[in-house]
Structure formats: C-alpha cells, structure tokens
Scaffold this active site. Structure first.
Site, short mmCIF file in Angstrom:
data_model
loop_
_atom_site.label_atom_id
_atom_site.label_comp_id
_atom_site.label_asym_id
_atom_site.label_seq_id
_atom_site.Cartn_x
_atom_site.Cartn_y
_atom_site.Cartn_z
N SER A 250 0.80 -1.22 0.00
CA SER A 250 0.00 0.00 0.00
C SER A 250 0.83 1.27 0.00
O SER A 250 0.39 2.30 -0.51
CB SER A 250 -0.97 0.00 1.18
OG SER A 250 -0.29 -0.29 2.38
N HIS B 96 -5.59 -3.03 -2.80
CA HIS B 96 -5.27 -2.03 -3.82
C HIS B 96 -5.30 -2.58 -5.24
O HIS B 96 -5.09 -1.85 -6.20
CB HIS B 96 -3.92 -1.38 -3.55
CG HIS B 96 -3.91 -0.62 -2.26
ND1 HIS B 96 -4.41 0.65 -2.14
CD2 HIS B 96 -3.53 -0.99 -1.01
CE1 HIS B 96 -4.31 1.06 -0.88
NE2 HIS B 96 -3.78 0.08 -0.18
N LYS C 222 -12.05 0.95 -1.21
CA LYS C 222 -11.11 1.71 -2.03
C LYS C 222 -11.70 1.88 -3.43
O LYS C 222 -12.60 2.67 -3.60
CB LYS C 222 -9.75 1.05 -1.97
CG LYS C 222 -9.18 1.30 -0.56
CD LYS C 222 -7.94 0.62 -0.18
CE LYS C 222 -7.60 1.06 1.25
NZ LYS C 222 -6.70 0.15 1.93
C1 LIG Z 1 -6.76 -0.09 3.35
C2 LIG Z 1 -6.24 -1.46 3.55
C3 LIG Z 1 -6.89 -2.36 4.40
C4 LIG Z 1 -8.05 -1.94 5.25
O1 LIG Z 1 -9.21 -1.83 4.51
P1 LIG Z 1 -10.40 -0.91 5.06
O2 LIG Z 1 -11.57 -1.38 4.30
O3 LIG Z 1 -10.00 0.49 4.78
O4 LIG Z 1 -10.52 -1.18 6.54
C5 LIG Z 1 -6.41 -3.64 4.48
N1 LIG Z 1 -5.32 -4.02 3.78
C6 LIG Z 1 -4.66 -3.19 2.96
C7 LIG Z 1 -3.47 -3.68 2.20
C8 LIG Z 1 -5.08 -1.87 2.84
O5 LIG Z 1 -4.42 -1.02 2.07
#
Ligand SMILES: *Cc1c(COP(=O)(O)O)cnc(C)c1O
Length: 382
Positions: free
Chosen positions: A177, A205, A236
């Site tokens: 990320s 992502h 996301k």
């Molecule tokens: C953002 C993210 C999460 C968490 O997801 P949310 O739905 O925002 O709680 C988990 N793993 C990765 C790799 C992320 O980037």
C-alpha cells in the site's frame, strides 16, 4: 494524564504528531481542506466511483428498501438478501466458489486470520504488509515470523523451519500500500505449493484496479501453482465500505462458525452494501473508469520520470511513493503542495520505515490530464 501529555509532547517534538485533517468533499478528487479548495492526490477512490450515478442510485435503493441499519449481526436478523447478493457478485468477480463480507477490510484480516490460523500453525508475513495483516498475525497464537520485503530466500528458510507445524501460511499484500509494488505471487505461490502452505493475499489495492475489468492482482497471474485465498476491501476502488474474503465455499462455511468480527458485530449498513453492488455493476458494464485510470497512471508515471523522480510503481498501479527520507522534508513538501492547492499528506514513521518518510501520491480515474499536469508542475518546482 501526565503520561499521555508527555507522550504527545514527545511526538510533537519529533514532528510525528498526527491530526485529523478537516475535509469537505466536492467530488471524488476535490475537497475543501481546512477550508481551502484542493485537488486530492491521496485518495484510494481509484475509479472515482464514490460519486458515480449508478453507485449512488444503488446505494439509495438499498437505503430505501432495507433502512439505515441492519439491526443485528448476520447470524441474528441482519443477514439481508442484499448482503448475499453482494457476496455472490464478489465471488463471480473474483472467480471463486464463495465470498463472505465483513464490516471493513481491517476487520476482514483480523477475522479471517484469527479464525483460520491456529496455535499449532506457522505463519510467515512480509515485513511491509498492511498494519491490519501484521496485527492479525500478532493476534493469532501460532508461530509468527516476518520476512524482509519480498525476500523469498528467507521465506523459504522459514517455511523449512516451520515444517513440523500443523499447517503453514504465507500472508502478503498483493499490492503494497505504501510502495505500490506487486508481490512476487508466482514465486510465493510456488513456495506455498512446495511447502504445503496456504497463501492469503490482501488485494485491497488491486481490486477494481488490476487485471481485466479490475478483477485484481491474481488476475495478472492466471496460472499460479497454488491458488491464493483473497481478502479485499469494498472501501477503495469499490467506493463503499466493508471487506471480503473470497475463496473455497468450505472455508466460508468455516468462517461463519468461527470469525468473531462476523458473529459479534452488526451486519454492514444497507447503503454501503448497495454502493458496493453498484461499483461491481459499473466494473462489469462500463470499461470507461478503468480505462481513464490507466491513462492517468501512465501520464503521471511518464511525467514523474521526466522530472527525475525514481518511480518504482509497477504497470497499472496508481500508487507513487515520492521518498524524501527525513520526516521534516516530507512535511515541507506536503505543505508546499497544499499552498498550491494540492492535498498529499506526508506519510511518516511508523506507517513507513524510519528514514523513508514520503508523499504517497495516488491518481484516480476522476483526475483530468490537466489536474495531473498541474501536479507535475508543482512537483517540479519543489
Ligand atoms: C486499506 C487497507 C486495508 C483496510 O481496509 P479498510 O476497508 O479500509 O478497513 C487492508 N489491507 C490493505 C493492504 C489496505 O491497504
């Protein structure tokens, strides 16, 4: 109270104090930030679907039909046909037997890992995995080892040492990320097969972004020696909220028995479930957002290369780390950009390793070429 005040003061001195920025969104990539109009180059709304007409419509329909809240856990009275429709759509999208939804991506990692991995097991995780994966690994009672980022030799040694464990697990981000690089899934999956381990990939992502129709990181590697189990988020590129596990039906059945954040938490609210369904519908029926995103990624990468920024981000990944090293430098760059009307917060330790403070620039389908060129101009002047 004194203790907390002292700690806060320490962080303030090291410029590590975090604060919640004051945002008033004006669309997917525009907002008033502390009352100043800004272009956002930090959102994970990669396809700009948070304001897409169909996504809004599906969310409103769900709200009208099912109400504002689910009222109880999925196992009590909160399991609406809406949740099940989203899970079926997710399984189709990810090409797995089944899927299971949770309230967030963070909770999905916690729920799945603590339910599946047991005390007698061995689990290996990449050092740069998302905090929620690392926290989940620390919470399980199994033997837990961290391998240096992408270091397959160390991982192999660890797996050998874990051979007497009841089961072995490899846990990795699909797209990391903060760096935007892609995990070496072919090698990881081969190691998983050779050492009789399961591999779990967090596709937060990659979902909606990579592969044909945004099917995710594993769609880039169709012939993996061992098929990973996927965790992802609806929050996301899918513009909603919640997370999911996608894998064998039997494992979903098992998670329904064991995953505490599913059992003891209220089912996700109808409006966000409807929005996620809408986003999957857009991905299926309209190639435009993904096409725009890819064109924008290409334009930003080329521009960054031209101004001499080393770009380690790969192919279609919309994440560009601009490493400054010292926290102070990253903060300064972020402030300068803000003055010019761009919002790109500095990412500091402990979110990233010491000495690698950065601007994490992300691009969205909702940016225009003109937005991107203006950002590049501002970056050139930094
Ligand atoms: C953002 C993210 C999460 C968490 O997801 P949310 O739905 O925002 O709680 C988990 N793993 C990765 C790799 C992320 O980037």
């Amino acid at each position: 109270m004194r203790f907390f005040a002292d700690e806060l003061e320490k962080w303030r001195e090291k410029q590590l104090l975090r604060r919640l920025p004051d945002m008033e969104p004006r669309g997917p990539v525009e907002a008033l930030v502390e009352e100043k109009p800004c272009l956002l180059f930090c959102t994970n709304d990669y396809l700009g679907l948070t304001h897409h007409p169909l996504v809004l419509e599906r969310s409103r329909e769900a709200l009208a039909a099912y109400g504002t809240g689910a009222g109880a856990s999925r196992l009590v009275s909160g399991n609406f046909s809406l949740h099940q429709r989203l899970e079926e759509a997710t399984a189709r999208f990810k090409e797995t037997e089944a899927a299971l939804m949770f309230s967030s991506g963070f909770l999905t990692n916690l729920a799945v890992l603590t339910a599946l991995i047991q005390q007698e097991d061995f689990v290996a995780a990449d050092r740069l995995n998302h905090a929620s994966l690392l926290d989940a690994c620390r919470t399980v009672r199994a033997t837990f080892r961290v391998y240096p980022h992408g270091d397959l030799d160390v991982l192999e040694k660890l797996l050998r040492r874990g051979k007497d464990a009841r089961r072995r697990w490899i846990v990795t981000d699909g797209v990391f990320s903060m760096d935007g690089d892609i995990a070496p899934l072919v090698d990881l999956s081969r190691l998983a097969r050779e050492h009789d381990a399961e591999i779990i990939v967090d596709d937060a992502h990659g979902t909606g972004v990579l592969g044909p129709r945004g099917k995710g990181v594993s769609a880039l590697f169709p012939d993996l020696p061992k098929k990973p189990w996927i965790i992802g988020t609806y929050s996301k590129a899918l513009a909603a909220q919640g997370g999911f596990f996608a894998g064998p039906r039997l494992v979903v059945e098992y998670l329904i028995q064991k995953a505490r954040p599913l059992i003891y938490s209220t089912a996700p609210a109808p409006a966000v479930v409807g929005a996620a369904l809408g986003a999957l519908e857009v991905l299926e029926s309209d190639p435009t957002p993904l096409k725009c995103l890819r064109e924008n990624v290409r334009r930003l990468r080329k521009g960054l290369e031209k101004i001499g920024r080393v770009v380690s981000s790969q192919c279609d990944v919309p994440i560009f780390p601009l490493i400054f090293g010292e926290t102070e430098e990253a903060l300064k760059a972020s402030r300068k950009l803000y003055e010019e009307g761009f919002f790109v917060p500095a990412i500091r330790p402990p979110t990233v390793p010491q000495g690698s403070a950065r601007l994490r620039v992300t691009v969205s389908a909702a940016h225009s070429f003109e937005h991107i060129d203006r950002l590049l101009d501002a970056l050139r002047r930094l």
